[in-house]
Scaffold this active site. Structure first.
Site, PDB file in Angstrom:
ATOM      1  N   ASN A 227       1.569   5.039  10.093  1.00 45.05           N
ATOM      2  CA  ASN A 227       0.788   5.585  11.215  1.00 45.05           C
ATOM      3  C   ASN A 227       1.323   4.986  12.512  1.00 45.05           C
ATOM      4  OD1 ASN A 227      -0.729   3.148   9.843  1.00 45.05           O
ATOM      5  ND2 ASN A 227      -1.212   3.060  12.024  1.00 45.05           N
TER       6      ASN A 227
ATOM      7  N   SER B  77       0.840  -1.203   0.000  1.00 45.13           N
ATOM      8  CA  SER B  77       0.000   0.000   0.000  1.00 45.13           C
ATOM      9  C   SER B  77       0.872   1.248   0.000  1.00 45.13           C
ATOM     10  CB  SER B  77      -0.862   0.058   1.263  1.00 45.13           C
ATOM     11  OG  SER B  77      -1.763  -0.995   1.300  1.00 45.13           O
TER      12      SER B  77
ATOM     13  N   MET C 118      -0.710  -6.273   7.823  1.00 43.26           N
ATOM     14  CA  MET C 118      -1.602  -7.367   7.389  1.00 43.26           C
ATOM     15  C   MET C 118      -1.074  -8.123   6.172  1.00 43.26           C
ATOM     16  SD  MET C 118      -5.173  -5.305   7.831  1.00 43.26           S
ATOM     17  CE  MET C 118      -5.426  -4.161   9.196  1.00 43.26           C
ATOM     18  N   SER C 119       0.232  -8.131   5.982  1.00 46.42           N
ATOM     19  CA  SER C 119       0.756  -8.801   4.777  1.00 46.42           C
ATOM     20  C   SER C 119       2.135  -9.393   5.053  1.00 46.42           C
ATOM     21  CB  SER C 119       0.853  -7.787   3.630  1.00 46.42           C
ATOM     22  OG  SER C 119       1.866  -6.834   3.900  1.00 46.42           O
TER      23      SER C 119
ATOM     24  N   HIS D  22      -7.505   4.226   6.462  1.00 44.94           N
ATOM     25  CA  HIS D  22      -6.777   3.675   5.306  1.00 44.94           C
ATOM     26  C   HIS D  22      -6.294   4.768   4.355  1.00 44.94           C
ATOM     27  CE1 HIS D  22      -5.495   0.758   2.368  1.00 44.94           C
ATOM     28  NE2 HIS D  22      -6.388   1.149   1.473  1.00 44.94           N
TER      29      HIS D  22
ATOM     30  N   HIS E  63      -3.915  -0.435  -4.529  1.00 48.68           N
ATOM     31  CA  HIS E  63      -3.158  -1.532  -5.115  1.00 48.68           C
ATOM     32  C   HIS E  63      -3.473  -1.594  -6.599  1.00 48.68           C
ATOM     33  CE1 HIS E  63      -1.471  -3.540  -1.560  1.00 48.68           C
ATOM     34  NE2 HIS E  63      -2.520  -3.024  -0.944  1.00 48.68           N
TER      35      HIS E  63
ATOM     36  N   TYR F 275      -7.084 -11.342   4.515  1.00 46.02           N
ATOM     37  CA  TYR F 275      -8.433 -10.835   4.845  1.00 46.02           C
ATOM     38  C   TYR F 275      -9.377 -10.788   3.647  1.00 46.02           C
ATOM     39  CZ  TYR F 275      -6.525  -6.306   3.235  1.00 46.02           C
ATOM     40  OH  TYR F 275      -5.950  -5.315   2.494  1.00 46.02           O
ATOM     41  N   GLU F 276      -8.843 -10.969   2.428  1.00 42.29           N
ATOM     42  CA  GLU F 276      -9.732 -10.972   1.259  1.00 42.29           C
ATOM     43  C   GLU F 276     -10.530 -12.270   1.166  1.00 42.29           C
ATOM     44  OE1 GLU F 276      -7.691  -9.307  -2.334  1.00 42.29           O
ATOM     45  OE2 GLU F 276      -6.267  -8.606  -0.832  1.00 42.29           O
TER      46      GLU F 276
ATOM     47  N   ALA G 126       2.953  -1.326   4.037  1.00 43.49           N
ATOM     48  CA  ALA G 126       2.612  -0.213   4.925  1.00 43.49           C
ATOM     49  C   ALA G 126       2.304  -0.830   6.274  1.00 43.49           C
ATOM     50  CB  ALA G 126       1.386   0.517   4.398  1.00 43.49           C
TER      51      ALA G 126
ATOM     52  N   HIS H 282      -4.286 -10.324   0.145  1.00 41.47           N
ATOM     53  CA  HIS H 282      -4.142 -10.434   1.599  1.00 41.47           C
ATOM     54  C   HIS H 282      -5.037 -11.546   2.145  1.00 41.47           C
ATOM     55  CE1 HIS H 282      -3.354  -6.253   0.424  1.00 41.47           C
ATOM     56  NE2 HIS H 282      -2.497  -6.212   1.421  1.00 41.47           N
TER      57      HIS H 282
HETATM   58  N1  HPA Z   1      -2.168  -1.997  11.617  1.00 41.68           N
HETATM   59  C1  HPA Z   1      -2.228  -2.989  10.713  1.00 41.68           C
HETATM   60  N2  HPA Z   1      -1.938  -2.823   9.422  1.00 41.68           N
HETATM   61  C2  HPA Z   1      -1.568  -1.591   9.022  1.00 41.68           C
HETATM   62  C3  HPA Z   1      -1.475  -0.520   9.916  1.00 41.68           C
HETATM   63  C4  HPA Z   1      -1.799  -0.719  11.275  1.00 41.68           C
HETATM   64  O1  HPA Z   1      -1.744   0.182  12.122  1.00 41.68           O
HETATM   65  N3  HPA Z   1      -1.078   0.552   9.174  1.00 41.68           N
HETATM   66  C5  HPA Z   1      -0.922   0.136   7.902  1.00 41.68           C
HETATM   67  N4  HPA Z   1      -1.213  -1.176   7.803  1.00 41.68           N
END
Ligand code: HPA
Length: 279
Positions: free
Chosen positions: A242, A42, A218-219, A254, A79, A103-104, A131, A101
């Protein structure tokens, strides 16, 4: 059978054969063998333009992922949906503009299909970018961090059967050293893998910090394991987009994650290009 069902059926029936079929098409269309592959996470896609800027490299081909066996239609904003073949210095790099991912909900074979395809297309080094949220309070937004190890909080492996792969050097110490020879200021951290798609709670982040995680995302983890199991060397780079939940008190969004990625692309692109030059 819907398109998604057919795609899942074919991939799960023969994941390696599907990866070989996708790799054969990539080899034929690009006309080259690839030594290295990158998965752009991302917000990382903007970094790709640095690979060819100022004549540093040349784009050889761009193939929509949907035209390759085993790849699903993309679903996440930010993406892209293609794989580029780019000549960078004296290397041919396969650059995935997007990933799947957990989660998909398409299954773990779909998540690791890109790296398996890349390795079948010749890649011996896999660079995984993402990310992530920063758990370590020394990290600032926009900072790239080399992944030195991970904690899988999903417990999901792309491997099946009695495949007891050693993961002690999963994130290659050799590659991390090479990258740090280019940018000694880079930090290293432990990445916790969270299934998502909901972000973590503040209590979950406190738990992750307690068990030794510096970053959360998450990846990356399933792809790293799949690549290592096939004998490729793995480099993981996280971009802190973040502060993780509860650390700054701000809510997670996001779009802010994507914006932070874009803002850092200027530093990430040349870094990746220079890194590939040292392999
Ligand atoms: N948590 C999980 N996945 C993420 C985050 C987060 O804070 N930031 C970007 N991807």
């Amino acid at each position: 059978m819907s398109q998604d069902q057919k795609y899942l059926h074919d991939l799960q029936a023969d994941p390696m054969g599907t990866a070989e079929a996708a790799a054969a098409i990539i080899r034929e269309r690009s006309g080259v063998n690839h030594q290295v592959a990158l998965v752009m996470g991302s917000g990382w896609i903007d970094a790709v333009s640095a690979f060819t800027a100022g004549g540093a490299g040349e784009e050889l081909s761009e193939i929509p992922l949907i035209s390759l066996p085993g790849f699903p239609p993309p679903k996440v904003e930010g993406h892209g949906a293609s794989v580029k073949s780019i000549r960078i210095g004296d290397k041919n790099a396969l650059v995935f503009l997007g990933r799947t991912h957990i989660y998909e909900g398409l299954g773990i074979a779909a998540v690791v299909h890109g790296v398996r395809t890349a390795i079948k297309a010749g890649a011996k080094i896999i660079i995984l970018t993402n990310a992530c949220g920063g758990i370590n309070s020394e990290y600032t937004v926009g900072q790239p961090v080399l992944i030195k190890d991970h904690i899988s909080l999903t417990g999901i492996s792309p491997l099946t059967g009695a495949n007891f792969v050693d993961l002690t050097d999963l994130y290659s110490a050799r590659l991390r050293k090479l990258v740090k020879s280019i940018d000694p200021s880079l930090a290293e951290g432990v990445y916790a893998h969270w299934r998502g798609p909901a972000y973590e709670t503040p209590a979950e982040i406190r738990m992750m910090r307690t068990i030794g995680a510096d970053l959360v995302g998450m990846s990356t983890v399933p792809e790293a394991i799949a690549a290592h199991a096939l004998g490729a060397e793995v480099l993981g780079i996280s971009l802190v987009t973040n502060a993780a939940a509860g650390i700054s008190g701000a809510k997670l969004d996001h779009h802010e994650v994507l914006a932070a990625g874009k803002a850092s692309a200027a530093r990430m692109g040349p870094l990746l290009r220079d890194v590939i030059g040292t392999f």
